[in-house]
Design an enzyme around this catalytic site. Sequence first.
Site, PDB file in Angstrom:
ATOM      1  N   THR A  84       0.990  -1.269  -0.036  1.00 34.55           N
ATOM      2  CA  THR A  84      -0.016  -0.037  -0.001  1.00 34.55           C
ATOM      3  C   THR A  84       0.881   1.276  -0.017  1.00 34.55           C
ATOM      4  O   THR A  84       2.003   1.096   0.236  1.00 34.55           O
ATOM      5  CB  THR A  84      -0.947   0.200   1.106  1.00 34.55           C
ATOM      6  OG1 THR A  84       0.005   0.146   2.430  1.00 34.55           O
ATOM      7  CG2 THR A  84      -1.817  -1.269   1.168  1.00 34.55           C
ATOM      8  N   ASP A  85      -0.001   2.341  -0.428  1.00 30.20           N
ATOM      9  CA  ASP A  85       0.872   3.753  -0.234  1.00 30.20           C
ATOM     10  C   ASP A  85       0.584   4.446   1.058  1.00 30.20           C
ATOM     11  O   ASP A  85       0.029   3.829   1.806  1.00 30.20           O
ATOM     12  CB  ASP A  85       0.496   4.561  -1.447  1.00 30.20           C
ATOM     13  CG  ASP A  85      -1.148   4.825  -1.453  1.00 30.20           C
ATOM     14  OD1 ASP A  85      -1.718   4.526  -0.288  1.00 30.20           O
ATOM     15  OD2 ASP A  85      -1.441   5.001  -2.547  1.00 30.20           O
ATOM     16  N   THR A  86       0.889   5.585   1.337  1.00 31.83           N
ATOM     17  CA  THR A  86       0.717   6.295   2.495  1.00 31.83           C
ATOM     18  C   THR A  86      -0.632   6.221   2.756  1.00 31.83           C
ATOM     19  O   THR A  86      -1.080   6.417   4.203  1.00 31.83           O
ATOM     20  CB  THR A  86       1.171   7.654   2.635  1.00 31.83           C
ATOM     21  OG1 THR A  86       0.914   8.611   1.430  1.00 31.83           O
ATOM     22  CG2 THR A  86       2.788   7.409   2.415  1.00 31.83           C
ATOM     23  N   GLY A  87      -1.686   6.383   1.895  1.00 34.31           N
ATOM     24  CA  GLY A  87      -3.138   6.403   2.056  1.00 34.31           C
ATOM     25  C   GLY A  87      -3.817   5.177   2.657  1.00 34.31           C
ATOM     26  O   GLY A  87      -5.250   5.027   2.635  1.00 34.31           O
ATOM     27  N   VAL A 102      -3.987   2.354   0.345  1.00 39.35           N
ATOM     28  CA  VAL A 102      -4.547   1.889  -0.733  1.00 39.35           C
ATOM     29  C   VAL A 102      -3.518   1.269  -1.475  1.00 39.35           C
ATOM     30  O   VAL A 102      -2.191   1.635  -1.539  1.00 39.35           O
ATOM     31  CB  VAL A 102      -5.130   3.018  -1.846  1.00 39.35           C
ATOM     32  CG1 VAL A 102      -5.539   2.487  -3.171  1.00 39.35           C
ATOM     33  CG2 VAL A 102      -6.047   3.652  -0.887  1.00 39.35           C
TER      34      VAL A 102
END
Length: 152
Positions: free
Chosen positions: A25-28, A30
């Site tokens: 995932t990314d920082t969000g 997602v």
Amino acid sequence: MSSNSVDGNSSDAFAWPVRVYYEDTDTGGVVFYANYLKFFERARTEWLRALGYSQQALAESAGLIFVVKNTAVDYFAPARLDDELKLTVVVEQFRNASLAFVQEAWRIKGTSQGTEQTLLARGRITIVCVDAASFRPQAIPEEMLARFKGNL
């Protein structure tokens, strides 16, 4: 909301489960878009293994490897941390030295009414059989093609 697919969610598609981990995932929270290509690669590798072929053994004993020639991915909904995914593999086209796949990523979620499946991404990937030493295209062995076609 549940989605259906004409291509990869049919009963004849090969399916491989994947869990979304933090590293995906990314920082969000997602799934990073490029990671779908990794998921699709894993599913194709397991599809090949289910047909009795190890990529390492093919390289060592037959001197052949499969490389990606092109990809195109459409994204429909995000996958998030801890989601359970189902990756599907369908061979769309057979050629002398290449295979074209339609692959899909589905989120699987159990509900009180049963299992809900949401289409997250669909990719079209073409792989080419090449000589492991020269990286020049080579014909897919007839026995392999016959096995691929026999497992549609």
